[in-house]
Design a protein around this motif. Structure first.
Motif, mmCIF file in Angstrom:
data_model
loop_
_atom_site.group_PDB
_atom_site.id
_atom_site.type_symbol
_atom_site.label_atom_id
_atom_site.label_comp_id
_atom_site.label_asym_id
_atom_site.label_seq_id
_atom_site.Cartn_x
_atom_site.Cartn_y
_atom_site.Cartn_z
ATOM 1 N N GLU A 37 3.130 5.607 11.399
ATOM 2 C CA GLU A 37 2.665 4.461 12.177
ATOM 3 C C GLU A 37 2.129 3.313 11.324
ATOM 4 O OE1 GLU A 37 -0.109 6.230 14.919
ATOM 5 O OE2 GLU A 37 1.498 6.806 16.305
ATOM 6 N N ALA A 38 1.934 3.560 10.048
ATOM 7 C CA ALA A 38 1.397 2.529 9.157
ATOM 8 C C ALA A 38 2.483 1.533 8.748
ATOM 9 C CB ALA A 38 0.797 3.175 7.906
ATOM 10 N N ASP A 39 2.062 0.291 8.573
ATOM 11 C CA ASP A 39 2.966 -0.721 8.027
ATOM 12 C C ASP A 39 3.083 -0.568 6.516
ATOM 13 O OD1 ASP A 39 3.436 -2.268 10.475
ATOM 14 O OD2 ASP A 39 1.302 -2.762 10.324
ATOM 15 N N ALA A 40 2.010 -0.090 5.917
ATOM 16 C CA ALA A 40 1.955 0.024 4.461
ATOM 17 C C ALA A 40 1.130 1.252 4.089
ATOM 18 C CB ALA A 40 1.335 -1.229 3.864
ATOM 19 N N VAL A 41 1.364 1.750 2.880
ATOM 20 C CA VAL A 41 0.715 2.973 2.415
ATOM 21 C C VAL A 41 0.170 2.742 1.010
ATOM 22 C CG1 VAL A 41 1.056 5.422 1.883
ATOM 23 C CG2 VAL A 41 2.316 4.383 3.782
ATOM 24 N N ILE A 42 -1.030 3.222 0.792
ATOM 25 C CA ILE A 42 -1.614 3.217 -0.551
ATOM 26 C C ILE A 42 -1.677 4.663 -1.002
ATOM 27 C CG2 ILE A 42 -3.705 2.751 -1.898
ATOM 28 C CD1 ILE A 42 -4.208 0.397 0.100
ATOM 29 N N ILE A 43 -1.146 4.935 -2.183
ATOM 30 C CA ILE A 43 -1.167 6.278 -2.751
ATOM 31 C C ILE A 43 -2.132 6.247 -3.924
ATOM 32 C CG2 ILE A 43 0.151 8.115 -3.856
ATOM 33 C CD1 ILE A 43 1.186 7.691 -1.075
ATOM 34 N N ALA A 44 -3.220 7.002 -3.817
ATOM 35 C CA ALA A 44 -4.250 7.013 -4.855
ATOM 36 C C ALA A 44 -4.392 8.421 -5.412
ATOM 37 C CB ALA A 44 -5.581 6.538 -4.258
ATOM 38 N N SER A 45 -4.459 8.518 -6.736
ATOM 39 C CA SER A 45 -4.560 9.842 -7.351
ATOM 40 C C SER A 45 -5.209 9.768 -8.725
ATOM 41 C CB SER A 45 -3.166 10.461 -7.512
ATOM 42 O OG SER A 45 -3.239 11.745 -8.104
ATOM 43 N N PRO A 46 -5.927 10.833 -9.070
ATOM 44 C CA PRO A 46 -6.309 10.972 -10.476
ATOM 45 C C PRO A 46 -5.078 11.433 -11.256
ATOM 46 C CG PRO A 46 -7.055 12.880 -9.225
ATOM 47 C CD PRO A 46 -6.434 11.914 -8.241
ATOM 48 N N VAL A 47 -5.097 11.208 -12.552
ATOM 49 C CA VAL A 47 -4.000 11.649 -13.407
ATOM 50 C C VAL A 47 -4.399 12.957 -14.078
ATOM 51 C CG1 VAL A 47 -2.630 11.101 -15.449
ATOM 52 C CG2 VAL A 47 -3.170 9.313 -13.789
ATOM 53 N N TYR A 48 -3.544 13.949 -13.894
ATOM 54 C CA TYR A 48 -3.698 15.248 -14.553
ATOM 55 C C TYR A 48 -2.393 15.549 -15.271
ATOM 56 C CZ TYR A 48 -7.537 15.957 -11.224
ATOM 57 O OH TYR A 48 -8.690 15.821 -10.480
ATOM 58 N N LYS A 49 -2.460 15.864 -16.531
ATOM 59 C CA LYS A 49 -1.273 16.232 -17.313
ATOM 60 C C LYS A 49 -0.159 15.188 -17.184
ATOM 61 C CE LYS A 49 -2.910 20.459 -18.147
ATOM 62 N NZ LYS A 49 -4.179 20.394 -18.742
ATOM 63 N N VAL A 104 4.257 0.058 -0.529
ATOM 64 C CA VAL A 104 3.402 1.076 -1.135
ATOM 65 C C VAL A 104 2.666 0.479 -2.336
ATOM 66 C CG1 VAL A 104 3.313 3.359 -2.211
ATOM 67 C CG2 VAL A 104 4.974 2.912 -0.397
ATOM 68 N N LEU A 105 1.368 0.765 -2.387
ATOM 69 C CA LEU A 105 0.541 0.354 -3.526
ATOM 70 C C LEU A 105 -0.012 1.602 -4.195
ATOM 71 C CD1 LEU A 105 -1.060 -1.696 -5.271
ATOM 72 C CD2 LEU A 105 -2.834 -1.656 -3.486
ATOM 73 N N PRO A 106 0.388 1.878 -5.445
ATOM 74 C CA PRO A 106 -0.170 3.020 -6.172
ATOM 75 C C PRO A 106 -1.479 2.648 -6.874
ATOM 76 C CG PRO A 106 2.058 2.449 -6.949
ATOM 77 C CD PRO A 106 1.551 1.319 -6.123
ATOM 78 N N LEU A 107 -2.446 3.558 -6.813
ATOM 79 C CA LEU A 107 -3.731 3.416 -7.513
ATOM 80 C C LEU A 107 -4.002 4.720 -8.250
ATOM 81 C CD1 LEU A 107 -5.893 1.974 -4.579
ATOM 82 C CD2 LEU A 107 -4.759 0.670 -6.389
ATOM 83 N N PHE A 108 -4.115 4.657 -9.562
ATOM 84 C CA PHE A 108 -4.361 5.861 -10.359
ATOM 85 C C PHE A 108 -5.615 5.668 -11.205
ATOM 86 C CE2 PHE A 108 -0.136 8.343 -11.017
ATOM 87 C CZ PHE A 108 0.109 8.355 -9.660
ATOM 88 N N ILE A 112 7.593 -1.206 -3.751
ATOM 89 C CA ILE A 112 6.460 -0.590 -4.441
ATOM 90 C C ILE A 112 5.747 -1.697 -5.200
ATOM 91 C CG2 ILE A 112 5.696 1.160 -6.083
ATOM 92 C CD1 ILE A 112 8.419 2.612 -5.444
ATOM 93 N N SER A 113 4.548 -2.022 -4.738
ATOM 94 C CA SER A 113 3.757 -3.084 -5.366
ATOM 95 C C SER A 113 3.319 -2.666 -6.761
ATOM 96 C CB SER A 113 2.509 -3.383 -4.532
ATOM 97 O OG SER A 113 2.855 -3.984 -3.319
ATOM 98 N N GLN A 114 2.978 -3.660 -7.566
ATOM 99 C CA GLN A 114 2.440 -3.389 -8.895
ATOM 100 C C GLN A 114 1.172 -2.558 -8.734
ATOM 101 O OE1 GLN A 114 3.752 -4.333 -11.901
ATOM 102 N NE2 GLN A 114 2.166 -3.072 -12.802
ATOM 103 N N GLY A 115 1.161 -1.383 -9.298
ATOM 104 C CA GLY A 115 0.019 -0.492 -9.168
ATOM 105 C C GLY A 115 -1.127 -0.868 -10.085
ATOM 106 N N VAL A 116 -2.228 -0.170 -9.893
ATOM 107 C CA VAL A 116 -3.402 -0.367 -10.739
ATOM 108 C C VAL A 116 -3.770 0.982 -11.336
ATOM 109 C CG1 VAL A 116 -5.847 -1.003 -10.810
ATOM 110 C CG2 VAL A 116 -4.257 -2.306 -9.376
ATOM 111 N N TYR A 117 -3.898 1.002 -12.659
ATOM 112 C CA TYR A 117 -4.357 2.182 -13.379
ATOM 113 C C TYR A 117 -5.734 1.861 -13.948
ATOM 114 C CZ TYR A 117 -4.722 5.982 -16.709
ATOM 115 O OH TYR A 117 -5.157 7.078 -17.403
ATOM 116 N N ALA A 118 -6.688 2.717 -13.672
ATOM 117 C CA ALA A 118 -8.048 2.541 -14.192
ATOM 118 C C ALA A 118 -8.411 3.739 -15.052
ATOM 119 C CB ALA A 118 -9.038 2.425 -13.031
ATOM 120 N N VAL A 119 -9.341 3.527 -15.953
ATOM 121 C CA VAL A 119 -9.887 4.647 -16.713
ATOM 122 C C VAL A 119 -11.276 4.967 -16.151
ATOM 123 C CG1 VAL A 119 -8.554 4.274 -18.821
ATOM 124 C CG2 VAL A 119 -10.725 3.111 -18.529
ATOM 125 N N ASP A 120 -11.659 6.222 -16.291
ATOM 126 C CA ASP A 120 -12.928 6.702 -15.731
ATOM 127 C C ASP A 120 -14.114 5.805 -16.074
ATOM 128 O OD1 ASP A 120 -11.704 8.899 -14.563
ATOM 129 O OD2 ASP A 120 -12.247 10.280 -16.172
#
Length: 186
Positions: free
Chosen positions: A67-79, A103-107, A134-142
């Motif tokens: 039902e969403a028009d858009a989706v954000i996928i957020a995850s920590p990075v493991y391996k 889709v917007l990825p956030l890691f 797939i939109s330009q994602g954002v990668y952050a460090v802790d």
């Protein structure tokens, strides 16, 4: 207004990823958008592991995405990839579960060395699920997300600038592809 679902793939309820996803959620809500948050870890583990397609919890989660028009996928990075709990959920989305979605990825990860995890681990899966854009994602460090004594999160200035830019592009693409963009004045 557009409907967005934020699918968070952290197995840890106190993850710094929540600081990022919370920031994005508030930003989109301030635009008047409807935002649902789907923490994958809240889904029954047995349903995820045993791929119970017809589980009421999985069906409800998939309906949020549908039902969403858009989706954000957020995850920590493991391996050098996204979390296993996120992978188990993505495997339960229908084959064309992201068809027509922006889709917007956030890691977030411990070091900058996993910066390309979005491009090499997540984007092929999103494409296989027929994501439209797939939109330009954002990668952050802790270190860019600090946890306060009150269990709140403070994001550093560089990260908020990058998130604001990504949210703007994501919002623009969503409005454009869903036909909700206001016409430009000549």
């Amino acid at each position: 207004m557009p409907k967005v679902v934020i699918v968070t793939g952290s197995p840890n309820a106190g993850s710094r990823l929540n600081g990022i996803s919370g920031y994005v959620e508030k930003s989109l809500q301030s635009r008047g958008w409807h935002v649902d948050v789907l923490p994958v870890v809240s889904l029954p583990a047995e349903d995820l592991i045993l791929t119970r397609w017809d589980s009421p919890a999985i069906t409800k989660a998939n309906l949020l995405v549908e039902e969403a028009d858009a989706v954000i996928i957020a995850s920590p990075v493991y391996k050098a990839s996204y979390s296993g709990v996120l992978k188990t959920y993505l495997d339960l989305l229908p084959q064309k579960g992201l068809e027509g979605k922006i889709v917007l990825p956030l890691f977030i990860g411990g070091t900058i060395s996993h910066l390309l995890a979005i491009d090499y681990a997540l984007k092929p899966v999103l494409s296989a699920l027929y994501a439209r854009h797939i939109s330009q994602g954002v990668y952050a460090v802790d270190s860019q997300v600090q946890r306060t004594e009150q269990s709140q999160f403070v994001l550093d200035e560089d990260l908020t600038k990058r998130l604001d830019a990504a949210i703007g592009q994501f919002a623009e693409a969503t409005l454009l592809f869903t036909g909700q963009a206001e016409p430009l004045l000549s």
